[in-house]
Design a protein around this motif. Structure first.
Motif, PDB file in Angstrom:
ATOM      1  N   MET A 123       7.000   3.387  15.987  1.00  0.00           N
ATOM      2  CA  MET A 123       6.685   4.426  15.010  1.00  0.00           C
ATOM      3  C   MET A 123       7.377   4.096  13.686  1.00  0.00           C
ATOM      4  O   MET A 123       8.576   3.809  13.671  1.00  0.00           O
ATOM      5  CB  MET A 123       7.164   5.787  15.520  1.00  0.00           C
ATOM      6  N   PRO A 124       6.636   4.095  12.554  1.00  0.00           N
ATOM      7  CA  PRO A 124       7.247   3.747  11.271  1.00  0.00           C
ATOM      8  C   PRO A 124       8.278   4.778  10.828  1.00  0.00           C
ATOM      9  O   PRO A 124       8.173   5.963  11.156  1.00  0.00           O
ATOM     10  CB  PRO A 124       6.055   3.690  10.314  1.00  0.00           C
ATOM     11  N   GLU A 125       9.281   4.297  10.107  1.00  0.00           N
ATOM     12  CA  GLU A 125      10.308   5.191   9.573  1.00  0.00           C
ATOM     13  C   GLU A 125       9.700   6.101   8.505  1.00  0.00           C
ATOM     14  O   GLU A 125       8.767   5.730   7.796  1.00  0.00           O
ATOM     15  CB  GLU A 125      11.437   4.364   8.953  1.00  0.00           C
ATOM     16  N   LYS A 126      10.267   7.311   8.377  1.00  0.00           N
ATOM     17  CA  LYS A 126       9.778   8.266   7.382  1.00  0.00           C
ATOM     18  C   LYS A 126      10.550   8.114   6.064  1.00  0.00           C
ATOM     19  O   LYS A 126      11.770   7.922   6.077  1.00  0.00           O
ATOM     20  CB  LYS A 126       9.919   9.698   7.905  1.00  0.00           C
ATOM     21  N   VAL A 127       9.816   8.208   4.956  1.00  0.00           N
ATOM     22  CA  VAL A 127      10.401   8.121   3.623  1.00  0.00           C
ATOM     23  C   VAL A 127       9.851   9.270   2.786  1.00  0.00           C
ATOM     24  O   VAL A 127       8.636   9.457   2.704  1.00  0.00           O
ATOM     25  CB  VAL A 127      10.058   6.774   2.944  1.00  0.00           C
ATOM     26  N   LEU A 128      10.748  10.036   2.174  1.00  0.00           N
ATOM     27  CA  LEU A 128      10.328  11.145   1.323  1.00  0.00           C
ATOM     28  C   LEU A 128      10.012  10.624  -0.082  1.00  0.00           C
ATOM     29  O   LEU A 128      10.806   9.888  -0.673  1.00  0.00           O
ATOM     30  CB  LEU A 128      11.444  12.193   1.236  1.00  0.00           C
ATOM     31  N   ILE A 129       8.842  10.979  -0.609  1.00  0.00           N
ATOM     32  CA  ILE A 129       8.487  10.667  -1.991  1.00  0.00           C
ATOM     33  C   ILE A 129       8.850  11.886  -2.819  1.00  0.00           C
ATOM     34  O   ILE A 129       8.167  12.914  -2.774  1.00  0.00           O
ATOM     35  CB  ILE A 129       6.990  10.331  -2.134  1.00  0.00           C
ATOM     36  N   PHE A 130       9.917  11.774  -3.600  1.00  0.00           N
ATOM     37  CA  PHE A 130      10.463  12.930  -4.302  1.00  0.00           C
ATOM     38  C   PHE A 130       9.718  13.222  -5.608  1.00  0.00           C
ATOM     39  O   PHE A 130       9.464  14.370  -5.936  1.00  0.00           O
ATOM     40  CB  PHE A 130      11.945  12.695  -4.602  1.00  0.00           C
ATOM     41  N   SER A 131       9.373  12.175  -6.359  1.00  0.00           N
ATOM     42  CA  SER A 131       8.682  12.349  -7.642  1.00  0.00           C
ATOM     43  C   SER A 131       7.177  12.238  -7.454  1.00  0.00           C
ATOM     44  O   SER A 131       6.688  11.896  -6.374  1.00  0.00           O
ATOM     45  CB  SER A 131       9.151  11.284  -8.644  1.00  0.00           C
ATOM     46  N   ARG A 132       6.473  12.494  -8.531  1.00  0.00           N
ATOM     47  CA  ARG A 132       5.018  12.374  -8.479  1.00  0.00           C
ATOM     48  C   ARG A 132       4.611  10.937  -8.808  1.00  0.00           C
ATOM     49  O   ARG A 132       4.863  10.442  -9.903  1.00  0.00           O
ATOM     50  CB  ARG A 132       4.373  13.336  -9.477  1.00  0.00           C
ATOM     51  N   PHE A 133       4.002  10.260  -7.833  1.00  0.00           N
ATOM     52  CA  PHE A 133       3.475   8.915  -8.016  1.00  0.00           C
ATOM     53  C   PHE A 133       2.003   8.919  -7.615  1.00  0.00           C
ATOM     54  O   PHE A 133       1.587   9.695  -6.756  1.00  0.00           O
ATOM     55  CB  PHE A 133       4.203   7.892  -7.129  1.00  0.00           C
ATOM     56  N   SER A 134       1.242   8.014  -8.213  1.00  0.00           N
ATOM     57  CA  SER A 134      -0.152   7.888  -7.781  1.00  0.00           C
ATOM     58  C   SER A 134      -0.191   7.243  -6.408  1.00  0.00           C
ATOM     59  O   SER A 134       0.713   6.490  -6.031  1.00  0.00           O
ATOM     60  CB  SER A 134      -0.942   7.034  -8.778  1.00  0.00           C
ATOM     61  N   LYS A 135      -1.252   7.533  -5.653  1.00  0.00           N
ATOM     62  CA  LYS A 135      -1.399   6.947  -4.320  1.00  0.00           C
ATOM     63  C   LYS A 135      -1.486   5.424  -4.415  1.00  0.00           C
ATOM     64  O   LYS A 135      -1.031   4.710  -3.521  1.00  0.00           O
ATOM     65  CB  LYS A 135      -2.644   7.517  -3.644  1.00  0.00           C
ATOM     66  N   THR A 136      -2.053   4.920  -5.507  1.00  0.00           N
ATOM     67  CA  THR A 136      -2.167   3.471  -5.686  1.00  0.00           C
ATOM     68  C   THR A 136      -0.793   2.811  -5.722  1.00  0.00           C
ATOM     69  O   THR A 136      -0.580   1.767  -5.106  1.00  0.00           O
ATOM     70  CB  THR A 136      -2.919   3.152  -6.994  1.00  0.00           C
ATOM     71  N   LEU A 137       0.149   3.421  -6.445  1.00  0.00           N
ATOM     72  CA  LEU A 137       1.485   2.836  -6.567  1.00  0.00           C
ATOM     73  C   LEU A 137       2.227   2.851  -5.232  1.00  0.00           C
ATOM     74  O   LEU A 137       3.073   1.992  -4.981  1.00  0.00           O
ATOM     75  CB  LEU A 137       2.302   3.583  -7.619  1.00  0.00           C
ATOM     76  N   MET A 138       1.921   3.817  -4.382  1.00  0.00           N
ATOM     77  CA  MET A 138       2.617   3.932  -3.103  1.00  0.00           C
ATOM     78  C   MET A 138       1.896   3.231  -1.954  1.00  0.00           C
ATOM     79  O   MET A 138       2.375   3.232  -0.819  1.00  0.00           O
ATOM     80  CB  MET A 138       2.808   5.408  -2.747  1.00  0.00           C
ATOM     81  N   ALA A 139       0.734   2.622  -2.231  1.00  0.00           N
ATOM     82  CA  ALA A 139      -0.091   2.056  -1.160  1.00  0.00           C
ATOM     83  C   ALA A 139       0.653   0.977  -0.374  1.00  0.00           C
ATOM     84  O   ALA A 139       0.642   0.990   0.867  1.00  0.00           O
ATOM     85  CB  ALA A 139      -1.389   1.493  -1.740  1.00  0.00           C
TER      86      ALA A 139
END
Length: 315
Positions: free
Chosen positions: A1-17
């Motif tokens: 199971m992959p580790e969980k990471v919180l995205i705190f700021s607003r990023f586009s889905k493309t940048l987080m892909a």
């Protein structure tokens, strides 16, 4: 199971892909995490990704009791309360120099655009004034770059790349920073002395309490009526009210700005001025820069989950 990471700021889905291919992302979409996730979910978060300028203070950290690493997407980390993180034994990482080339390129783009008055020139063609041979005070011949004195405030990775690029325009380059560096440019002991000497002031310094409003009315006065200021660092470095006044009464000739005291920048006194070129904080917004920043983020995440020190820590 992959580790969980919180995205705190607003990023586009493309940048987080790319990051999302490796980890399970808990994306708060720029909202306070407690408004999106239940307290029990947040209590298990060990690492988060944030934009360096996003405010991340003690109260937010208190809602994440298991947090052990803050990874900044980009070079900056001025929004993170480092003292609060240190007190909670939370490591902070960033992406040093990853977007330096892109930011330096935009710095020179803004300088060329404002000193050669490209925005008024573009409008002059588009509105038919050129075809009608109408007079235009904004299109009087400006000084060129050969021999122009350009001051760089901050000689970190971005400042060095700006200075190196300026050499190709046959300019004289000077700089001021907290310490003198082994670089082939003239060093000035104070920002005041640099502003007195140069006709273009490039701001490339990191945001901090020491640099807050460092470029104030007095510095702009020293820059003079033929002077320009270019800011690709952080909006807090310039006293924006003083800048508007200096641009309005021609204390300085113009400005090129990619960053602002409050972002996003709403239309107002600054945006109404014809002697300013404005961009929406896109200095590091190139494909190559994003790939490099993502590489740094992923390297920091991999190190953290492997129980190792962050590869790119904030010192």
């Amino acid at each position: 199971m992959p580790e969980k990471v919180l995205i705190f700021s607003r990023f586009s889905k493309t940048l987080m892909a790319r990051i999302g291919q490796r980890y399970e992302l808990m994306d708060s979409a720029g909202k306070p995490p407690h408004e999106v996730f239940a307290p029990e979910e947040l209590s298990k978060v060990r690492v988060l990704i944030t934009a360096g300028g996003s405010p991340l203070g003690a109260s937010a950290l208190d809602s994440l009791p298991s947090l052990r690493a803050i990874i900044c997407y980009g070079t900056g980390y001025d929004g993170v309360d480092l003292a609060a993180a240190r007190a909670r034994k939370i490591s902070v990482g960033h992406s040093p120099g990853a977007n330096a080339a892109a930011v330096a390129d935009l710095a020179l783009t803004l300088m060329l655009a404002v000193t050669r008055r490209l925005v008024p020139a573009d409008a002059f063609v588009r509105d038919g004034s050129w075809a009608k041979a109408l007079p235009s005070p904004m299109l009087r011949a400006p000084p060129g770059n050969p021999g122009r004195r350009i001051g760089v405030y901050g000689m970190g990775e971005i400042g060095r790349k700006i200075a190196a690029r300026l050499a190709g325009f046959e300019t004289e380059v000077g700089y001021f920073s907290r310490s003198k560096h082994e670089v082939p440019y003239r060093y000035f002991p104070t920002l005041e002395a640099l502003a007195e000497w140069c006709s273009v002031l490039m701001i490339a310094v990191r945001a901090s309490a020491d640099t807050h409003h460092a470029v104030n009315a007095a510095i702009l006065q020293k820059l003079g009526g033929d002077g320009y200021v270019i800011n690709i660092a952080r909006g807090s470095v310039i006293d924006q009210a003083a800048l508007v006044a200096a641009l309005t009464d021609n204390t300085i000739a113009g400005a090129g700005l990619d960053v602002f005291e409050k972002e996003p920048q709403a239309p107002g006194a600054l945006t109404a001025l014809p002697n300013v070129v404005l961009t929406p904080h896109v200095g590091g917004h190139t494909v190559e820069a994003h790939i490099a920043m993502q590489d740094c983020v992923i390297a920091n995440l991999e190190a953290f989950f492997a129980g190792k020190p962050l590869v790119y820590p904030v010192n």
